[in-house]
Design an enzyme around this catalytic site. Sequence first.
Site, PDB file in Angstrom:
ATOM      1  CG  ASN A  52      46.997  44.320  40.330  1.00  0.00           C
ATOM      2  OD1 ASN A  52      48.533  44.691  39.480  1.00  0.00           O
ATOM      3  ND2 ASN A  52      46.110  43.869  39.677  1.00  0.00           N
ATOM      4  CE1 TYR A 174      38.182  42.674  37.019  1.00  0.00           C
ATOM      5  CE2 TYR A 174      36.046  41.375  36.212  1.00  0.00           C
ATOM      6  CZ  TYR A 174      37.527  41.431  36.938  1.00  0.00           C
ATOM      7  OH  TYR A 174      38.270  40.695  37.187  1.00  0.00           O
ATOM      8  CG  ASP A 228      34.465  38.852  39.068  1.00  0.00           C
ATOM      9  OD1 ASP A 228      34.113  39.448  39.996  1.00  0.00           O
ATOM     10  OD2 ASP A 228      35.688  39.275  39.429  1.00  0.00           O
ATOM     11  CG  HIS A 230      35.732  43.247  40.082  1.00  0.00           C
ATOM     12  ND1 HIS A 230      36.509  44.585  40.058  1.00  0.00           N
ATOM     13  CD2 HIS A 230      36.069  42.285  40.110  1.00  0.00           C
ATOM     14  CE1 HIS A 230      37.713  44.240  39.941  1.00  0.00           C
ATOM     15  NE2 HIS A 230      37.773  43.032  40.306  1.00  0.00           N
ATOM     16  CG  HIS A 330      42.404  36.436  43.299  1.00  0.00           C
ATOM     17  ND1 HIS A 330      43.508  37.462  43.879  1.00  0.00           N
ATOM     18  CD2 HIS A 330      41.828  36.656  42.113  1.00  0.00           C
ATOM     19  CE1 HIS A 330      42.560  38.304  42.717  1.00  0.00           C
ATOM     20  NE2 HIS A 330      41.848  38.037  42.005  1.00  0.00           N
ATOM     21  CD  GLU A 357      40.819  34.449  38.645  1.00  0.00           C
ATOM     22  OE1 GLU A 357      41.241  34.709  39.631  1.00  0.00           O
ATOM     23  OE2 GLU A 357      40.348  35.319  37.819  1.00  0.00           O
TER      24      GLU A 357
END
Length: 421
Positions: A52, A174, A228, A230, A330, A357
């Site tokens: 990403n 986030y 999360d 993050h 992930h 996830e």
Amino acid sequence: MFYWSETIVLLWSYAVKIASAEVFVGGPGKNYVTIKIRTDEGVTGVGDASINGRGLLPATYLKEYLIPCLIGMDPRKTEDIWQYFYRGAYFRRGPVTMAAIGAIDMALWDIKGKIAGLPVYQLLGGPSRDACLVYAHATGSDVEALLDSITHYQAEGYKAIRIQCGIPGMPEGYGVAGDDEDTKHFITDFTGLPKTEIWDTEKYLRFMPGVFEKIRERFGFDLKILHDVHHRLRPREAAAFAKEVEPYRLFWLEDPTPADDQSALKLIRQHSTVPIAIGEVFNSIWDCKDMMEQELFDFIRVSATIAGGITHLRRITDFADMHHIRTGFHGPPSHSPISMAAQAHLNRWAPNFGIQEYLVLGTPECDALFPSDHHMKNGMFYVSDAPGLGIDIDEKEAKRYSHQAHYHPIVRLEDGTMWNY
Ligand code: KDG
Ligand code: MG
């Protein structure tokens, strides 16, 4: 007299060679990087190298450096080919190298399965479970919106839900609805330079425990809730936070501290029994070996793409099992369905599977690009029994897409200091 076992030996002993490999970049609102490898017998396998925000790098690495070496190799030698590219790089590891190796590895396991006539999970050791628990993402710019979002996912059958909530005075947190790409499941913002989010640790630490309290009041304790952080907290702050949220019995607290510090979790462990998940940015076992040996966390978040494919993820999973660590691979919206398929086979096999996830929700465009019969029902993922990975890329569809530049947001403190996204 002719025996089936002889047929199988025959199939495995005749020569097979990799004849070609093509790389496709793009997808519906995503920069998926997909490799399709073809043998001289016309058997194909697919793999994913999407990173990403850095899509062209693994694509170039594959096209310019790895594919020329791959042509002519025996695709069944998954281990030797993995070692060839890993040891042969000299400058080892890093997400780009590992994603490129990972894509080839997934494609070769796909081919191996097709030649054997078996789904990949059977080659890994067979199924340890019928279906795999997944978690969805609930989000809200305030608590009421978050509670509505949880209600929605529960009604859809999810038993585990990640929760992220807007913080008063800090609206651009986030994972909060509409504010970043992780909440926009299908569409990536391809416009402009990185967006800036503002972070304030004190506001977060003051507000977030009350959110867990309200969730438990409304939904009770059967629902598995995940959260999360993050990478935003320092070890002492994370330890205090983990201690404070213990009564709400989280399924996990994810990335409480930046993942590059292998000893940061020590302080959290000394103060709290909250289960910790970490590792979505790790690209090899060498990023987490020490913390695994010290049993500093509970769920490993690596992905088949960034961490070197099925071959390396299997190695990490086995090592994790020796240290009571379960998998929680992930699977954000930017994750390719091919990587999800590779992880699904690992999930079906892994004795120490924890949770997956799962946000690659099929749009008609995505399903047309990556046809498969893996499916989700009531918050559980069912792996296809087709030989190989059970997924393909439609090459005609792929021609409709190309790479578009895109960045993650960046994070600054209120005074302008750079912080961790
Ligand atoms: O590209 C970054 C995303 O994959 C990441 O922000 C998602 O943290 C994430 C998660 O848990 O899915
Ligand atoms: Mg995360």
